[in-house]
Design an enzyme around this catalytic site. Structure first.
Site, PDB file in Angstrom:
ATOM      1  NE  ARG A 238      -4.241  -1.603   0.227  1.00 21.55           N
ATOM      2  CZ  ARG A 238      -4.151  -2.324  -0.710  1.00 21.55           C
ATOM      3  NH1 ARG A 238      -3.427  -2.725  -1.893  1.00 21.55           N
ATOM      4  NH2 ARG A 238      -5.127  -3.156  -0.893  1.00 21.55           N
ATOM      5  CD  GLU A 267      -3.190   2.956  -6.460  1.00 20.66           C
ATOM      6  OE1 GLU A 267      -1.781   2.084  -5.418  1.00 20.66           O
ATOM      7  OE2 GLU A 267      -4.021   1.939  -5.871  1.00 20.66           O
ATOM      8  CG  HIS A 289      -2.720  -0.269  -7.239  1.00 19.94           C
ATOM      9  ND1 HIS A 289      -3.075   0.459  -6.625  1.00 19.94           N
ATOM     10  CD2 HIS A 289      -2.882  -2.500  -6.847  1.00 19.94           C
ATOM     11  CE1 HIS A 289      -3.793  -0.846  -5.205  1.00 19.94           C
ATOM     12  NE2 HIS A 289      -3.054  -1.702  -6.023  1.00 19.94           N
TER      13      HIS A 289
END
Length: 314
Positions: A238, A267, A289
């Site tokens: 994370r 994000e 990601h």
């Protein structure tokens, strides 16, 4: 609960093109939306008995406004986007899918590490752009790289993914040690170390823990300074675990050799993000990601959600 439920998937963009996705229609009256903006939430969610969410927040206020809701399915491992107290007050189960992305994340962990540590992106460009063709020798590199065998490989978080990464690192001959933010000894054949020891002695620090109050900004500038100048940092967990500005500073000051990052505090990444200001881009490998998202992992995710609906609607 017996009659087929009304099922709504609020943000299905990352999985809705997989072949198994159509099987949701076998479970009930199924509606999906690629994305749900905040202003669209009530329009999309009203009337749903089963609500599937990946990143959309289910706050107490939203849950209270959905009288038909009977089951919440999170299309992920973490459930921090759901107010679980509000769901519990309504006797609404919250079900996640754990373990679906283990191999996918572990695979990118090792791939990203090798890509940045071996300078592969630059070397690929060097061939295509003719730098290698102009070289005087048969071989060409910009800076030396080292084998993982015999290196000390530190893992922060020895959960399912951390253990899989440990297995892969061990296969390369690395000496794995781990740090537990909760101070727990895990049933693994690797020694546990305190964070300072991990940072000071390892050639690789790979993060695979959850984002909690204990791990938020776990690695700031003071911690990064403790790493070896030859060491690499990998974060596939994370974004909030690493102080992003501190990492850029550490790279710019040559405190560490490089980093590979797949997750961010915001994000998608904004245009003015501090990572984009790093002096030497080849030392900071950024991926969007994507570690979780192999076809196999997303297929397991869909199957896990469907199993949760079947079990929750019996």
């Amino acid at each position: 609960m017996s009659a087929a439920p009304k099922i709504v998937f609020l943000d299905a963009a990352s999985v809705d093109k997989l072949p198994t996705y159509d099987k949701f229609n076998e479970l009930g009256e199924f509606t999906s939306y690629a994305r749900t903006a905040s202003a669209e939430f009530m329009e999309h969610a009203t009337g749903a008995q089963v609500l599937i969410t990946n990143k959309i927040e289910l706050t107490a206020e939203r849950i209270e406004q959905l009288p038909d809701l009977r089951l919440i399915c999170v299309a992920a491992t973490g459930t921090n986007n759901v107010d679980k107290d509000a769901a519990k007050a309504r006797n609404i189960p919250v079900r996640n899918v754990s373990g679906y992305s283990t191999d996918s994340v572990a695979q990118l962990t090792m791939t990203a590490l090798f890509a940045v540590a071996m300078d592969l992106i630059y070397l690929n460009r060097a061939v295509y752009e003719g730098h290698y063709g102009k070289a005087k020798d048969f071989t060409f590199w910009r800076h030396p790289f080292y084998e993982l065998g015999g290196a000390r490989f530190g893992i922060i978080g020895m959960g399912t993914i951390g253990r899989r990464v440990a297995e892969l690192a061990t296969a390369y001959g690395a000496k794995v040690v781990y740090y537990s933010s909760r101070g727990h000894d895990h049933d693994v054949p690797y020694p546990r170390a305190e964070l300072d020891e991990l940072l000071e002695t390892c050639e690789v620090i790979s993060i695979h823990c959850a984002l909690t109050d204990d791990t938020r900004n776990l690695l700031g500038y003071a911690e990064l300074k403790k790493m070896k100048p030859s060491a690499y940092l990998v974060n596939m967990a994370r974004g909030g675990i690493v102080d992003e500005a501190a990492l850029v500073r550490a790279l710019n000051e040559d405190r560490i050799a490089g980093a590979a990052i797949d997750v961010f505090t915001e994000e998608p990444l904004p245009d003015d993000h501090v990572y984009l200001t790093v002096r030497d881009q080849h030392r900071l490998l950024l991926t969007p990601h994507v570690a979780w998202a192999s076809v196999e992992a997303r297929t397991r995710l869909i199957e896990g959600i469907m199993d949760n609906i079947r079990q929750g609607w019996e």
